[in-house]
Design a protein around this motif. Structure first.
Motif, PDB file in Angstrom:
ATOM      1  N   ASP A   1     -70.279 106.224   8.913  1.00 14.73           N
ATOM      2  CA  ASP A   1     -70.792 105.120   9.717  1.00 14.73           C
ATOM      3  C   ASP A   1     -69.645 104.383  10.408  1.00 14.73           C
ATOM      4  N   VAL A   2     -69.650 104.395  11.722  1.00 11.10           N
ATOM      5  CA  VAL A   2     -68.561 103.837  12.523  1.00 11.10           C
ATOM      6  C   VAL A   2     -68.371 102.345  12.263  1.00 11.10           C
ATOM      7  N   ASP A   3     -69.450 101.589  12.178  1.00  7.24           N
ATOM      8  CA  ASP A   3     -69.336 100.144  11.964  1.00  7.24           C
ATOM      9  C   ASP A   3     -68.742  99.823  10.598  1.00  7.24           C
ATOM     10  N   LEU A   4     -69.174 100.532   9.564  1.00  4.62           N
ATOM     11  CA  LEU A   4     -68.622 100.319   8.231  1.00  4.62           C
ATOM     12  C   LEU A   4     -67.149 100.728   8.198  1.00  4.62           C
ATOM     13  N   LEU A   5     -66.831 101.856   8.812  1.00  7.72           N
ATOM     14  CA  LEU A   5     -65.440 102.331   8.824  1.00  7.72           C
ATOM     15  C   LEU A   5     -64.501 101.356   9.536  1.00  7.72           C
ATOM     16  N   ALA A   6     -65.032 100.592  10.485  1.00  7.87           N
ATOM     17  CA  ALA A   6     -64.206  99.626  11.205  1.00  7.87           C
ATOM     18  C   ALA A   6     -63.722  98.495  10.302  1.00  7.87           C
ATOM     19  N   ILE A   7     -64.474  98.186   9.255  1.00  9.42           N
ATOM     20  CA  ILE A   7     -64.046  97.100   8.357  1.00  9.42           C
ATOM     21  C   ILE A   7     -63.556  97.598   6.998  1.00  9.42           C
ATOM     22  N   MET A   8     -63.859  98.855   6.672  1.00  6.34           N
ATOM     23  CA  MET A   8     -63.368  99.453   5.431  1.00  6.34           C
ATOM     24  C   MET A   8     -63.126 100.937   5.686  1.00  6.34           C
ATOM     25  N   PRO A   9     -61.875 101.357   5.777  1.00  8.29           N
ATOM     26  CA  PRO A   9     -61.563 102.739   6.161  1.00  8.29           C
ATOM     27  C   PRO A   9     -61.829 103.755   5.044  1.00  8.29           C
ATOM     28  N   ILE A  10     -63.058 104.226   4.944  1.00  9.45           N
ATOM     29  CA  ILE A  10     -63.433 105.238   3.955  1.00  9.45           C
ATOM     30  C   ILE A  10     -62.882 106.585   4.420  1.00  9.45           C
ATOM     31  N   ASP A  11     -62.212 107.281   3.513  1.00  9.97           N
ATOM     32  CA  ASP A  11     -61.672 108.603   3.828  1.00  9.97           C
ATOM     33  C   ASP A  11     -61.846 109.496   2.609  1.00  9.97           C
ATOM     34  N   LEU A  12     -62.928 110.263   2.577  1.00  4.76           N
ATOM     35  CA  LEU A  12     -63.224 111.106   1.419  1.00  4.76           C
ATOM     36  C   LEU A  12     -62.215 112.241   1.252  1.00  4.76           C
TER      37      LEU A  12
END
Length: 148
Positions: free
Chosen positions: A19-30
């Motif tokens: 999710d682009v919006d979530l990634l903008a505030i929390m950089p999830i990187d599996l």
């Protein structure tokens, strides 16, 4: 044999991690080289970076048609934010993360063997952890899944 527990968890993780919006505030990187950099876990590593999301183990809370043709699967997302590390004190940062997670999960999830029939948020709150520097957001869901 498919499992509604694992299919739902996989679908939620994939949705949150993309999710682009979530990634903008929390950089999830599996695929991060170091475990601490993933920021989305189904367990909590000792050195997890703040903020991060922990998806609690899903549970089948109700079976309507045996065996698991129509089930309610419940899980809780825990959002952890260390105010001291980020310098962002109060409920603002965890509230933004909760909203971003809710927006990411607002559309039906795609699973190979189950169809989402209904989604309910059963709990949403922010509270202080035993460590006063940490805010803890909780978002609990129940998904009604139909085996297809």
């Amino acid at each position: 044999m498919s499992s509604p527990l694992l299919e739902l968890q996989t679908a939620v993780v994939q949705r949150l991690a993309s999710d682009v919006d979530l990634l903008a505030i929390m950089p999830i990187d599996l695929m991060a080289d170091e475990e601490k950099d993933r920021r989305l876990y189904d367990y909590i590593p000792e050195d997890a970076l703040s903020p991060y999301v922990h998806i609690d183990a899903p549970v089948i809370s109700k079976v309507y048609v045996a065996p698991e043709d129509l089930v309610d699967v419940s899980f809780t997302l825990h959002i952890w934010h260390n105010q001291q590390l980020t310098g962002d004190f109060g409920n603002h940062a965890p509230a933004l993360l909760l909203q971003a997670v809710k927006r990411a999960l607002r559309f039906k999830l795609i699973m190979p063997n189950y169809q989402v029939m209904q989604v309910k948020i059963t709990n949403e709150r922010i509270f202080e952890d035993t460590n006063v520097d940490v805010k803890h957001g909780v978002l609990s869901y129940t998904y009604k899944l139909l085996k297809v």
